[in-house]
Design a protein around this motif. Sequence first.
Motif, PDB file in Angstrom:
ATOM      1  N   GLY A 174      -4.541   0.075   7.620  1.00  0.00           N
ATOM      2  CA  GLY A 174      -3.196  -0.462   7.834  1.00  0.00           C
ATOM      3  C   GLY A 174      -2.916  -0.831   9.279  1.00  0.00           C
ATOM      4  O   GLY A 174      -2.056  -1.659   9.581  1.00  0.00           O
ATOM      5  N   HIS A 175      -3.645  -0.196  10.194  1.00  0.00           N
ATOM      6  CA  HIS A 175      -3.486  -0.454  11.632  1.00  0.00           C
ATOM      7  C   HIS A 175      -4.859  -0.352  12.284  1.00  0.00           C
ATOM      8  O   HIS A 175      -5.646   0.503  11.919  1.00  0.00           O
ATOM      9  N   GLY A 176      -5.109  -1.187  13.278  1.00  0.00           N
ATOM     10  CA  GLY A 176      -6.383  -1.130  14.009  1.00  0.00           C
ATOM     11  C   GLY A 176      -7.328  -2.245  13.600  1.00  0.00           C
ATOM     12  O   GLY A 176      -7.234  -2.776  12.491  1.00  0.00           O
ATOM     13  N   THR A 192       0.811  -1.227   0.000  1.00  0.00           N
ATOM     14  CA  THR A 192       0.000   0.000   0.000  1.00  0.00           C
ATOM     15  C   THR A 192       0.843   1.275   0.000  1.00  0.00           C
ATOM     16  O   THR A 192       0.443   2.275  -0.560  1.00  0.00           O
ATOM     17  N   HIS A 193       2.030   1.230   0.653  1.00  0.00           N
ATOM     18  CA  HIS A 193       2.910   2.415   0.649  1.00  0.00           C
ATOM     19  C   HIS A 193       4.306   2.017   1.102  1.00  0.00           C
ATOM     20  O   HIS A 193       4.560   0.850   1.400  1.00  0.00           O
ATOM     21  N   ASP A 194       5.212   2.987   1.186  1.00  0.00           N
ATOM     22  CA  ASP A 194       6.625   2.626   1.353  1.00  0.00           C
ATOM     23  C   ASP A 194       7.121   2.611   2.813  1.00  0.00           C
ATOM     24  O   ASP A 194       8.321   2.528   3.044  1.00  0.00           O
ATOM     25  N   ASP A 203       8.149   0.790   6.098  1.00  0.00           N
ATOM     26  CA  ASP A 203       8.706  -0.566   6.051  1.00  0.00           C
ATOM     27  C   ASP A 203       7.951  -1.640   6.844  1.00  0.00           C
ATOM     28  O   ASP A 203       8.140  -2.825   6.590  1.00  0.00           O
ATOM     29  N   ASP A 204       7.083  -1.250   7.762  1.00  0.00           N
ATOM     30  CA  ASP A 204       6.295  -2.276   8.464  1.00  0.00           C
ATOM     31  C   ASP A 204       5.338  -2.989   7.501  1.00  0.00           C
ATOM     32  O   ASP A 204       4.867  -4.085   7.775  1.00  0.00           O
ATOM     33  N   HIS A 205       5.097  -2.366   6.347  1.00  0.00           N
ATOM     34  CA  HIS A 205       4.109  -2.891   5.398  1.00  0.00           C
ATOM     35  C   HIS A 205       4.693  -3.786   4.307  1.00  0.00           C
ATOM     36  O   HIS A 205       3.949  -4.455   3.612  1.00  0.00           O
ATOM     37  N   TRP A 206       6.029  -3.772   4.125  1.00  0.00           N
ATOM     38  CA  TRP A 206       6.526  -4.503   2.938  1.00  0.00           C
ATOM     39  C   TRP A 206       7.809  -5.307   3.161  1.00  0.00           C
ATOM     40  O   TRP A 206       8.341  -5.878   2.212  1.00  0.00           O
ATOM     41  N   GLY A 261      -4.785   0.986   3.382  1.00  0.00           N
ATOM     42  CA  GLY A 261      -3.440   1.196   3.936  1.00  0.00           C
ATOM     43  C   GLY A 261      -3.494   2.179   5.091  1.00  0.00           C
ATOM     44  O   GLY A 261      -4.426   2.147   5.910  1.00  0.00           O
ATOM     45  N   ASP A 262      -2.554   3.112   5.141  1.00  0.00           N
ATOM     46  CA  ASP A 262      -2.512   4.057   6.257  1.00  0.00           C
ATOM     47  C   ASP A 262      -3.218   5.379   5.960  1.00  0.00           C
ATOM     48  O   ASP A 262      -3.012   6.369   6.661  1.00  0.00           O
ATOM     49  N   LEU A 263      -4.058   5.411   4.912  1.00  0.00           N
ATOM     50  CA  LEU A 263      -4.869   6.610   4.685  1.00  0.00           C
ATOM     51  C   LEU A 263      -5.875   6.751   5.814  1.00  0.00           C
ATOM     52  O   LEU A 263      -6.362   7.837   6.105  1.00  0.00           O
TER      53      LEU A 263
HETATM   54 ZN   LIG Z   1       1.896   1.794   8.799  1.00  0.00          ZN
END
Ligand SMILES: [Zn+2]
Length: 304
Positions: A230-232, A93-95, A97-100, A193-195
Amino acid sequence: MKSMIALCLTIVSLEAFEYHLVPKEVAKGVHCFFGTPEEITKENGGNMVNTCFVTTKEGFVVIDSGPTYAYAKQAYTAMQKIVNLPVKYVIDTHDHDDHWLGNGFYHQKGALLMGSRTYEQNVQAGMPTRMEKVVTKETYAKTKIVKLDKVVASEYNLTVGTTQLQIKQLVDTAHTKGDLVIYLPENKVLFVGDLVFNDRITSLRDGSVIGSLKAIEMIEALNAETIITGHGYTTDKTVIKHQKEYLLALKEGVQDAIDNDVSINEVTKTVKLEQFKDMNLYKELNSRNVFEAYRELEFYDEDE
Ligand SMILES: [Zn+2]
């Protein structure tokens, strides 16, 4: 005896971090692993992020690969217990680092990696990561940075089996300068993602409060039934409302401070947004968000 103890200790320390990943079905054919809404710690091994997988006739599509190689490997094992299928694609979803950082594992498994322009620009092989500064060497073992196979600049429609996935960057800068959302029209599931954050405060360190609010409006207009952040833990429409309330309060509070000639050095003392103080990570992130919003809004003209 001594050598036996030494051998046992070595075996224990070489064992990978155990993430205890349990997939939760959020919609038909869509599962997620929910991380705890906190910062990266040694204890959570970076399992503070949500990752998901969509089951199609041809294989899995993974949305965000998680914080380490070990995490991705354990997620894969859990997926195979549901149905024995290959992973066809990973969409980041974005750059952040916890996501990829699990990409390397899926790359080895033959999956195609897709992500945003900012991943292409900012993520370089061998660069130090936020994750490896915090988690142990054992937890981070085998984690490698790999290149994307496909960059999604603005919009891309992916069909896997009979499942359609619409991948899109909604605005130039929101949480980062490259946030992708993934929409499954068939069952109205939207990965944002984190939007959008829930159960914790957002982070604006690479983002924009104005852009985030614009993105929220566009997310609202998509009218999805299930929204994976992305969180929650929450996955219904209420997540949009909560994120919007925080961003609007942040924008208005900081704008008021600017209008009243409060300086950037003083702004975190006057704009506290205490109505959100019981949310996770308020202490860690709220002042930084106020500061970042000030830097953005100082030169922003609503009428432009
Ligand atoms: Zn995140």
